[in-house]
Design a protein around this motif. Structure first.
Motif, PDB file in Angstrom:
ATOM      1  N   THR A 298      41.986  45.603  16.722  1.00 40.99           N
ATOM      2  CA  THR A 298      42.700  44.338  16.547  1.00 40.99           C
ATOM      3  C   THR A 298      41.819  43.322  15.812  1.00 40.99           C
ATOM      4  OG1 THR A 298      42.062  43.701  18.810  1.00 40.99           O
ATOM      5  CG2 THR A 298      44.262  44.600  18.507  1.00 40.99           C
TER       6      THR A 298
ATOM      7  N   PRO B  93      51.570  46.050  10.255  1.00 40.19           N
ATOM      8  CA  PRO B  93      52.363  46.780  11.247  1.00 40.19           C
ATOM      9  C   PRO B  93      51.489  47.184  12.435  1.00 40.19           C
ATOM     10  CG  PRO B  93      52.946  47.495   9.048  1.00 40.19           C
ATOM     11  CD  PRO B  93      51.778  46.568   8.885  1.00 40.19           C
ATOM     12  N   PHE B  94      52.040  47.039  13.640  1.00 44.20           N
ATOM     13  CA  PHE B  94      51.230  47.148  14.856  1.00 44.20           C
ATOM     14  C   PHE B  94      51.973  47.977  15.893  1.00 44.20           C
ATOM     15  CE2 PHE B  94      49.973  45.473  19.054  1.00 44.20           C
ATOM     16  CZ  PHE B  94      48.598  45.567  18.989  1.00 44.20           C
ATOM     17  N   MET B  95      51.246  48.888  16.524  1.00 41.35           N
ATOM     18  CA  MET B  95      51.794  49.630  17.659  1.00 41.35           C
ATOM     19  C   MET B  95      50.786  49.599  18.794  1.00 41.35           C
ATOM     20  SD  MET B  95      53.345  53.532  17.978  1.00 41.35           S
ATOM     21  CE  MET B  95      51.878  54.389  17.402  1.00 41.35           C
TER      22      MET B  95
ATOM     23  N   LYS C  13      56.585  43.839  12.188  1.00 45.14           N
ATOM     24  CA  LYS C  13      56.924  45.206  12.559  1.00 45.14           C
ATOM     25  C   LYS C  13      55.956  45.650  13.646  1.00 45.14           C
ATOM     26  CE  LYS C  13      57.841  48.038   9.179  1.00 45.14           C
ATOM     27  NZ  LYS C  13      57.643  48.978   8.041  1.00 45.14           N
ATOM     28  N   LYS C  14      56.402  45.615  14.902  1.00 47.04           N
ATOM     29  CA  LYS C  14      55.514  46.018  15.988  1.00 47.04           C
ATOM     30  C   LYS C  14      56.313  46.690  17.103  1.00 47.04           C
ATOM     31  CE  LYS C  14      55.429  41.482  18.369  1.00 47.04           C
ATOM     32  NZ  LYS C  14      54.537  40.418  18.917  1.00 47.04           N
ATOM     33  N   SER C  15      55.623  47.546  17.862  1.00 45.96           N
ATOM     34  CA  SER C  15      56.287  48.254  18.953  1.00 45.96           C
ATOM     35  C   SER C  15      55.313  48.456  20.100  1.00 45.96           C
ATOM     36  CB  SER C  15      56.834  49.613  18.476  1.00 45.96           C
ATOM     37  OG  SER C  15      55.781  50.467  18.076  1.00 45.96           O
TER      38      SER C  15
ATOM     39  N   PHE D  95      50.217  42.305  22.887  1.00 47.78           N
ATOM     40  CA  PHE D  95      51.406  42.623  22.096  1.00 47.78           C
ATOM     41  C   PHE D  95      52.189  41.362  21.741  1.00 47.78           C
ATOM     42  CE2 PHE D  95      55.910  43.786  21.743  1.00 47.78           C
ATOM     43  CZ  PHE D  95      55.843  44.724  20.724  1.00 47.78           C
TER      44      PHE D  95
ATOM     45  N   GLY E  17      47.735  49.442   8.855  1.00 45.55           N
ATOM     46  CA  GLY E  17      48.414  49.283  10.132  1.00 45.55           C
ATOM     47  C   GLY E  17      47.394  49.356  11.239  1.00 45.55           C
TER      48      GLY E  17
ATOM     49  N   SER F  16      52.582  40.454  13.869  1.00 49.48           N
ATOM     50  CA  SER F  16      53.237  41.445  13.019  1.00 49.48           C
ATOM     51  C   SER F  16      54.756  41.387  13.156  1.00 49.48           C
ATOM     52  CB  SER F  16      52.767  42.853  13.394  1.00 49.48           C
ATOM     53  OG  SER F  16      51.365  42.924  13.453  1.00 49.48           O
TER      54      SER F  16
ATOM     55  N   VAL G 120      50.328  39.166  18.954  1.00 52.24           N
ATOM     56  CA  VAL G 120      50.221  39.695  17.591  1.00 52.24           C
ATOM     57  C   VAL G 120      51.388  39.196  16.745  1.00 52.24           C
ATOM     58  CG1 VAL G 120      50.466  41.847  16.270  1.00 52.24           C
ATOM     59  CG2 VAL G 120      48.825  41.719  18.147  1.00 52.24           C
TER      60      VAL G 120
END
Length: 263
Positions: free
Chosen positions: A105, A203-205, A231-233, A224, A117, A229, A227
């Protein structure tokens, strides 16, 4: 065994495609405390037919020699940039577990041009309790070696679905550490500040273990939520503790493939 020079550190690494990536995407992996690049090898078969995968022993861990320098989470992140530069890789998907999740991170926040990513697996969010635990661990291994950690971590830090073979692998990872390097990394975690989570825009997962006591869900959700982003999950692995890539290799591998497919 290959080594590379990242800043002042000689790091042991493995490269699935030293002649170049089979696709436009490359993964680089940062392991956690008491571990090594081998932590990720159970998930690599899901990736290497399509992606270049670089696994590295963090300075002071595994086969990367400790030379008495102070270690910090930002210095671990800086070493990853040094490794990418040494391998002439302009950009990569950064995957980090636990302590490595902190570094991943931090990379996403400070080096956005180098990051395609960010995948944080059981990232540890700094806390006062973490300071106490890590300081005590550093003192313990300097006094008694790695045996006390090897006799407790493989059993206390896994989830209910873990097998005896998985625990044996974790024990071997822990026993393979240099106590002075391990203690330095404990202090790096104890002194860690939260990364600038809001500055992470790639993009973050985040992959969490349902039964992870080392990186509890509260801290994972905080990271989470912070963050930035678009696009994150957040993915939660059932009955899994803190050693996700060993306890649930197929699930993690499939999630990494899915993540890469969205980029």
């Amino acid at each position: 065994m290959p080594f590379l020079q990242a800043r002042t550190h000689r790091l042991h690494y493995a490269d699935s495609h030293p002649d170049g990536s089979p696709s436009d995407l490359t993964f680089i992996f940062i392991h956690g405390l008491g571990s090594s690049q081998n932590y990720y090898f159970p998930v690599l078969p899901h990736l290497t037919s399509h992606y270049r995968c670089i696994t590295i022993d963090t300075y002071g861990a595994g086969r990367s020699p400790y030379t008495n320098e102070t270690v910090s989470i930002p210095s671990i992140a800086d070493d990853i940039i040094g490794a990418l530069d040494a391998l002439k890789i302009p950009k990569a998907i950064v995957v980090g577990h636990s302590m490595g999740g902190l570094a991943a991170t931090d990379l996403g926040a400070r080096y956005p041009d180098h990051v395609s990513g960010v995948v944080a697996i059981g990232p540890v969010h700094p806390s006062e309790m973490l300071v106490t635990v890590m300081s005590k661990r550093a003192d313990t291994v300097l006094e008694s070696g790695m045996e006390p950690m090897a006799n407790t971590i493989p059993f206390a830090a896994v989830g209910s679905r873990s097998t005896e073979l998985q625990k044996a692998f974790i024990r071997e990872l822990v026993l393979g550490q240099d106590p002075t390097g391990y203690a330095a990394l404990c202090r790096a975690i104890a002194s860690a500040q939260p990364a600038d989570y809001a500055a992470v825009k790639a993009p973050f997962m985040l992959i969490a273990g349902e039964e992870d006591k080392s990186a509890p869900m509260e801290g994972c959700k905080h990271i989470f939520d912070q963050v930035s982003s678009q696009k994150k999950s957040l993915e939660v692995l059932k009955n899994v503790g803190h050693w996700h890539c060993i306890e649930a290799a197929d699930e993690v591998g499939n999630l990494l493939v899915k993540f890469a497919g969205t980029l």
